[in-house]
Scaffold this active site. Structure first.
Site, mmCIF file in Angstrom:
data_model
loop_
_atom_site.group_PDB
_atom_site.id
_atom_site.type_symbol
_atom_site.label_atom_id
_atom_site.label_comp_id
_atom_site.label_asym_id
_atom_site.label_seq_id
_atom_site.Cartn_x
_atom_site.Cartn_y
_atom_site.Cartn_z
ATOM 1 N N HIS A 1 -21.368 -36.002 -32.668
ATOM 2 C CA HIS A 1 -21.308 -36.889 -31.508
ATOM 3 C C HIS A 1 -20.299 -38.015 -31.759
ATOM 4 C CE1 HIS A 1 -25.727 -35.666 -30.412
ATOM 5 N NE2 HIS A 1 -24.842 -34.742 -30.080
ATOM 6 N N ASP B 1 -31.061 -33.840 -29.854
ATOM 7 C CA ASP B 1 -30.056 -32.805 -29.615
ATOM 8 C C ASP B 1 -29.981 -31.853 -30.800
ATOM 9 O OD1 ASP B 1 -28.010 -31.395 -28.377
ATOM 10 O OD2 ASP B 1 -26.428 -32.705 -29.178
ATOM 11 N N SER C 1 -25.045 -36.495 -35.800
ATOM 12 C CA SER C 1 -24.794 -37.664 -34.957
ATOM 13 C C SER C 1 -24.656 -38.888 -35.859
ATOM 14 C CB SER C 1 -25.921 -37.829 -33.927
ATOM 15 O OG SER C 1 -25.594 -38.830 -32.982
#
Length: 293
Positions: A61, A207, A34
């Site tokens: 992401h 995540d 991310s």
């Protein structure tokens, strides 16, 4: 449950540029990232050679237009081929597939008319497709061993070959993320089991931590980025807290260790294939299609 999509059925793989690479049947590497991910990805993937023997899935992401731009940028900078993943395409060795923004990426079984990763044939009797093609492979093996006459030196075997395909889903966001790293890790764990490798890099939130934990429990190899090398020590921190990471290091260290472990596995596979070759052609046919543990 995963926000999945219906299976696509049997997938054909015929010629084209991809025929220079081999479709994967079980082994796959998943990298989740991310905040700070693009730089970390570049550092890690720079350690891998162009002939890296497994496909690599990257879940970063980013919005849709940015994931395609990231794939194009990395493709110019790395020895590996890098592309944005497409629905239904085969996972191929030495290719990095970037999950598109706003799409969950899952991995399912498919059937290729080309040569499989280990050149493991099924046979022409694939009309009744099993929910798990490796169950079908076991059935084929049993019939090969029992049906061949004693005097017959070989059994006719033709494509298709079992391989892995990419499935893209518009399923609901997971904790605000689509693509979600956990979705891909869970899917790969279910499909590939201990043959999969999971890597969690820098990023905010959690995540990927649960998915990495599941993969480790199933026998897969797992890595997490070290705190001192992270832009944001969120996702790797949670994975470490869950004891999901077997190995912890900087992106460069993870890349080097991954390359080393793959080289060790490839050397072992070459040794096993040599033993099988010495055992004779019939023994190779009988054992080559036995599903791996």
């Amino acid at each position: 449950p995963l926000p999945g999509v219906p299976g696509r059925g049997e997938q054909d793989f015929v010629g084209g540029a991809s025929s220079r690479r081999r479709p994967s049947t079980r082994d796959v590497v998943v990298i989740g990232a991310s905040t700070g991910g693009p730089s970390a990805l570049r550092e890690l993937l720079s350690e891998l050679p162009a002939e890296f023997p497994f496909p690599i899935i990257v879940v970063q992401h980013l919005p849709p237009t940015f994931t395609k731009a990231l794939a194009q940028q990395l493709d110019r900078q790395l020895e590996l081929r890098v592309k944005e993943a497409e629905h239904g395409e085969l996972l191929e060795s030495g290719v990095v597939f970037i999950a598109p923004g706003e799409k969950h990426l899952l991995v399912n079984y498919g059937v290729s008319s080309g040569v499989g990763w280990d050149q493991q044939p099924t046979d022409r009797l694939v009309g009744r497709r099993s929910p798990n093609p490796f169950d079908h492979q076991q059935d084929v093996r049993n019939r090969l061993m029992s049906a061949a006459p004693a005097h017959q030196s070989s059994v006719e075997l033709v494509p298709p070959y079992v391989c892995l395909t990419i499935e893209l889903s518009d399923g609901p966001k997971i904790d605000g993320n689509r693509p979600a790293i956990d979705v891909t890790l869970q899917s790969v764990t279910q499909t590939c089991g201990a043959r999969a490798t999971g890597i969690l890099l820098t990023g905010m939130g959690e995540d990927g931590a649960e998915g990495l934990s599941l993969l480790r429990k199933k026998g897969g190899t797992t890595f997490a980025q070290s705190e001192e090398s992270c832009v944001v020590f969120g996702m790797p921190k949670r994975a470490i807290e869950l004891d999901a990471a077997q190995h912890i290091g900087s992106p460069q260290e993870i890349g080097r260790q991954l390359a080393m472990q793959v080289d060790e596995r490839s050397s072992f596979n070459r040794y096993v294939n040599g033993v099988r070759a010495n055992a004779g052609a019939n023994a190779v046919v009988a054992t080559a299609i036995t599903p791996s543990a």
